[in-house]
Design a protein around this motif. Structure first.
Motif, PDB file in Angstrom:
ATOM      1  N   ILE A   1     -18.907 -12.964  39.190  1.00 12.30           N
ATOM      2  CA  ILE A   1     -20.135 -13.304  39.745  1.00 12.30           C
ATOM      3  C   ILE A   1     -21.070 -13.870  38.925  1.00 12.30           C
ATOM      4  CG2 ILE A   1     -22.233 -11.855  40.140  1.00 12.30           C
ATOM      5  CD1 ILE A   1     -20.422  -9.634  40.978  1.00 12.30           C
ATOM      6  N   ILE A   2     -20.945 -14.017  37.368  1.00 11.88           N
ATOM      7  CA  ILE A   2     -21.752 -14.659  36.619  1.00 11.88           C
ATOM      8  C   ILE A   2     -21.269 -16.004  36.517  1.00 11.88           C
ATOM      9  CG2 ILE A   2     -22.330 -14.932  34.153  1.00 11.88           C
ATOM     10  CD1 ILE A   2     -22.504 -12.029  34.021  1.00 11.88           C
ATOM     11  N   GLY A   3     -20.025 -16.217  36.593  1.00 12.40           N
ATOM     12  CA  GLY A   3     -19.565 -17.684  36.622  1.00 12.40           C
ATOM     13  C   GLY A   3     -19.959 -18.296  37.814  1.00 12.40           C
ATOM     14  N   GLY A   4     -19.917 -17.580  39.018  1.00 11.61           N
ATOM     15  CA  GLY A   4     -20.402 -18.381  40.171  1.00 11.61           C
ATOM     16  C   GLY A   4     -21.826 -18.882  40.229  1.00 11.61           C
ATOM     17  N   ALA A   5     -22.698 -17.638  39.605  1.00 16.41           N
ATOM     18  CA  ALA A   5     -24.026 -17.527  39.703  1.00 16.41           C
ATOM     19  C   ALA A   5     -24.713 -18.799  38.640  1.00 16.41           C
ATOM     20  CB  ALA A   5     -24.791 -16.315  39.509  1.00 16.41           C
ATOM     21  N   GLY A   6     -23.717 -19.028  37.605  1.00 18.18           N
ATOM     22  CA  GLY A   6     -24.025 -19.970  36.444  1.00 18.18           C
ATOM     23  C   GLY A   6     -23.896 -21.307  37.099  1.00 18.18           C
ATOM     24  N   ASP A   7     -22.837 -21.406  37.780  1.00 18.71           N
ATOM     25  CA  ASP A   7     -22.826 -22.978  38.251  1.00 18.71           C
ATOM     26  C   ASP A   7     -23.850 -23.089  39.252  1.00 18.71           C
ATOM     27  OD1 ASP A   7     -20.213 -22.952  36.860  1.00 18.71           O
ATOM     28  OD2 ASP A   7     -19.063 -22.677  38.711  1.00 18.71           O
ATOM     29  N   ALA A   8     -24.016 -22.357  40.028  1.00 22.76           N
ATOM     30  CA  ALA A   8     -25.209 -22.667  41.064  1.00 22.76           C
ATOM     31  C   ALA A   8     -26.587 -22.705  40.296  1.00 22.76           C
ATOM     32  CB  ALA A   8     -25.443 -21.245  42.165  1.00 22.76           C
ATOM     33  N   ALA A   9     -26.852 -22.144  39.238  1.00 18.47           N
ATOM     34  CA  ALA A   9     -28.029 -22.061  38.580  1.00 18.47           C
ATOM     35  C   ALA A   9     -28.135 -23.438  37.758  1.00 18.47           C
ATOM     36  CB  ALA A   9     -28.239 -21.019  37.571  1.00 18.47           C
ATOM     37  N   GLU A  10     -27.196 -24.040  37.431  1.00 16.56           N
ATOM     38  CA  GLU A  10     -26.894 -25.169  36.648  1.00 16.56           C
ATOM     39  C   GLU A  10     -27.284 -26.495  37.731  1.00 16.56           C
ATOM     40  OE1 GLU A  10     -23.605 -28.017  34.555  1.00 16.56           O
ATOM     41  OE2 GLU A  10     -23.550 -25.705  34.159  1.00 16.56           O
ATOM     42  N   GLN A  11     -26.609 -26.375  38.785  1.00 18.50           N
ATOM     43  CA  GLN A  11     -27.251 -27.277  39.917  1.00 18.50           C
ATOM     44  C   GLN A  11     -28.479 -27.374  40.124  1.00 18.50           C
ATOM     45  OE1 GLN A  11     -24.565 -26.435  42.960  1.00 18.50           O
ATOM     46  NE2 GLN A  11     -22.830 -27.447  41.682  1.00 18.50           N
ATOM     47  N   VAL A  12     -29.167 -26.123  40.481  1.00 14.09           N
ATOM     48  CA  VAL A  12     -30.371 -26.154  40.694  1.00 14.09           C
ATOM     49  C   VAL A  12     -31.441 -26.588  39.694  1.00 14.09           C
ATOM     50  CG1 VAL A  12     -32.353 -24.186  41.382  1.00 14.09           C
ATOM     51  CG2 VAL A  12     -30.152 -24.242  42.418  1.00 14.09           C
ATOM     52  N   SER A  13     -31.105 -26.194  38.317  1.00 14.19           N
ATOM     53  CA  SER A  13     -32.049 -26.567  37.324  1.00 14.19           C
ATOM     54  C   SER A  13     -32.005 -28.007  37.289  1.00 14.19           C
ATOM     55  CB  SER A  13     -31.573 -25.792  36.151  1.00 14.19           C
ATOM     56  OG  SER A  13     -30.278 -26.256  35.435  1.00 14.19           O
ATOM     57  N   SER A  14     -30.911 -28.584  37.299  1.00 16.86           N
ATOM     58  CA  SER A  14     -30.860 -30.187  37.101  1.00 16.86           C
ATOM     59  C   SER A  14     -31.673 -30.828  38.223  1.00 16.86           C
ATOM     60  CB  SER A  14     -29.659 -30.692  37.184  1.00 16.86           C
ATOM     61  OG  SER A  14     -28.974 -30.479  38.369  1.00 16.86           O
ATOM     62  N   ALA A  15     -31.751 -30.134  39.303  1.00 16.74           N
ATOM     63  CA  ALA A  15     -32.575 -30.860  40.484  1.00 16.74           C
ATOM     64  C   ALA A  15     -34.116 -30.461  40.287  1.00 16.74           C
ATOM     65  CB  ALA A  15     -32.272 -30.067  41.915  1.00 16.74           C
ATOM     66  N   ALA A  16     -34.349 -29.396  39.777  1.00 21.62           N
ATOM     67  CA  ALA A  16     -35.740 -28.689  39.460  1.00 21.62           C
ATOM     68  C   ALA A  16     -36.385 -29.646  38.396  1.00 21.62           C
ATOM     69  CB  ALA A  16     -35.700 -27.297  39.061  1.00 21.62           C
ATOM     70  N   VAL A  17     -35.606 -30.240  37.569  1.00 21.58           N
ATOM     71  CA  VAL A  17     -35.956 -30.663  36.468  1.00 21.58           C
ATOM     72  C   VAL A  17     -36.248 -32.291  37.053  1.00 21.58           C
ATOM     73  CG1 VAL A  17     -35.292 -32.129  34.263  1.00 21.58           C
ATOM     74  CG2 VAL A  17     -34.818 -29.600  34.273  1.00 21.58           C
ATOM     75  N   ALA A  18     -35.481 -32.739  37.934  1.00 25.63           N
ATOM     76  CA  ALA A  18     -35.722 -34.135  38.397  1.00 25.63           C
ATOM     77  C   ALA A  18     -37.152 -34.210  39.461  1.00 25.63           C
ATOM     78  CB  ALA A  18     -34.941 -34.444  39.252  1.00 25.63           C
ATOM     79  N   VAL A  19     -37.295 -33.113  40.063  1.00 31.79           N
ATOM     80  CA  VAL A  19     -38.518 -32.791  40.722  1.00 31.79           C
ATOM     81  C   VAL A  19     -39.958 -32.554  40.057  1.00 31.79           C
ATOM     82  CG1 VAL A  19     -39.706 -31.032  42.376  1.00 31.79           C
ATOM     83  CG2 VAL A  19     -37.232 -31.955  42.975  1.00 31.79           C
ATOM     84  N   ALA A  20     -39.665 -31.844  39.136  1.00 36.13           N
ATOM     85  CA  ALA A  20     -40.755 -31.509  37.990  1.00 36.13           C
ATOM     86  C   ALA A  20     -41.296 -33.091  37.343  1.00 36.13           C
ATOM     87  CB  ALA A  20     -40.498 -30.564  37.080  1.00 36.13           C
ATOM     88  N   ALA A  21     -40.334 -33.793  37.120  1.00 33.79           N
ATOM     89  CA  ALA A  21     -40.600 -35.105  36.356  1.00 33.79           C
ATOM     90  C   ALA A  21     -41.315 -35.965  37.210  1.00 33.79           C
ATOM     91  CB  ALA A  21     -39.280 -35.740  35.801  1.00 33.79           C
ATOM     92  N   ALA A  22     -40.780 -35.951  38.415  1.00 34.44           N
ATOM     93  CA  ALA A  22     -41.532 -36.792  39.649  1.00 34.44           C
ATOM     94  C   ALA A  22     -42.990 -36.488  40.009  1.00 34.44           C
ATOM     95  CB  ALA A  22     -40.497 -36.722  40.734  1.00 34.44           C
ATOM     96  N   VAL A  23     -43.154 -35.042  40.011  1.00 33.40           N
ATOM     97  CA  VAL A  23     -44.337 -34.402  40.252  1.00 33.40           C
ATOM     98  C   VAL A  23     -45.337 -34.808  39.277  1.00 33.40           C
ATOM     99  CG1 VAL A  23     -45.462 -32.350  40.600  1.00 33.40           C
ATOM    100  CG2 VAL A  23     -43.454 -32.762  41.927  1.00 33.40           C
ATOM    101  N   GLY A  24     -44.891 -34.527  38.049  1.00 30.45           N
ATOM    102  CA  GLY A  24     -45.711 -34.855  36.677  1.00 30.45           C
ATOM    103  C   GLY A  24     -46.210 -36.329  36.566  1.00 30.45           C
ATOM    104  N   THR A  25     -45.285 -37.257  36.737  1.00 35.89           N
ATOM    105  CA  THR A  25     -45.491 -38.680  36.928  1.00 35.89           C
ATOM    106  C   THR A  25     -46.524 -39.071  37.850  1.00 35.89           C
ATOM    107  OG1 THR A  25     -43.258 -38.994  36.094  1.00 35.89           O
ATOM    108  CG2 THR A  25     -44.663 -41.076  37.080  1.00 35.89           C
ATOM    109  N   GLY A  26     -46.419 -38.388  39.341  1.00 34.00           N
ATOM    110  CA  GLY A  26     -47.384 -38.585  40.116  1.00 34.00           C
ATOM    111  C   GLY A  26     -48.566 -37.881  39.869  1.00 34.00           C
ATOM    112  N   LEU A  27     -48.969 -37.033  39.429  1.00 35.50           N
ATOM    113  CA  LEU A  27     -50.066 -36.340  39.004  1.00 35.50           C
ATOM    114  C   LEU A  27     -50.689 -37.211  37.751  1.00 35.50           C
ATOM    115  CD1 LEU A  27     -49.496 -32.442  38.909  1.00 35.50           C
ATOM    116  CD2 LEU A  27     -50.879 -33.722  40.397  1.00 35.50           C
TER     117      LEU A  27
END
Length: 81
Positions: free
Chosen positions: A31-57
Motif C-alpha cells: 500500500i505504501i509503495g503504491g501511494a509513494g509513487d502516486a504522491a511523487e507524481q502529484v508533488s512534482s506536478a504541484a511544484v510546477a503549478v505553484a511555480a507558475a502561479v507564483g511567477t504570475g502573481l
C-alpha cells in the motif's frame, strides 16, 4: 471444537485463514509503495503549478504597481525663457 482444539490448530499453523504479522507488514509495504509513487507524481506536478502561479502573481504585482506609479507621478516641465 473445544478450546484446546482451536489453540492446537492455531499453534500448528494449519488454519489457512489466519493472518500473520508478516502478512500485515507485506500488505502495508504494498500500500505504501503504491501511494509513494502516486504522491511523487502529484508533488512534482504541484511544484510546477505553484511555480507558475507564483511567477504570475509577481508579474501581475509588478505591472499593476508600474501602472499605478505612472498615474500618480507628477510631470515636471522645464521651460527656458
Amino acid at each position: 471444537m473445544t478450546e484446546s482444539g482451536k489453540s492446537s490448530a492455531a499453534a500448528s499453523g494449519s488454519d489457512p485463514h489466519r493472518i500473520t504479522p508478516s502478512d500485515i507488514s507485506e500488505r502495508v509495504r504494498q500500500i505504501i509503495g503504491g501511494a509513494g509513487d502516486a504522491a511523487e507524481q502529484v508533488s512534482s506536478a504541484a511544484v510546477a503549478v505553484a511555480a507558475a502561479v507564483g511567477t504570475g502573481l509577481v508579474l501581475a504585482a509588478f505591472l499593476f504597481g508600474r501602472r499605478r506609479g505612472r498615474r500618480r507621478s507628477t510631470l515636471v516641465e522645464i521651460v527656458r525663457v
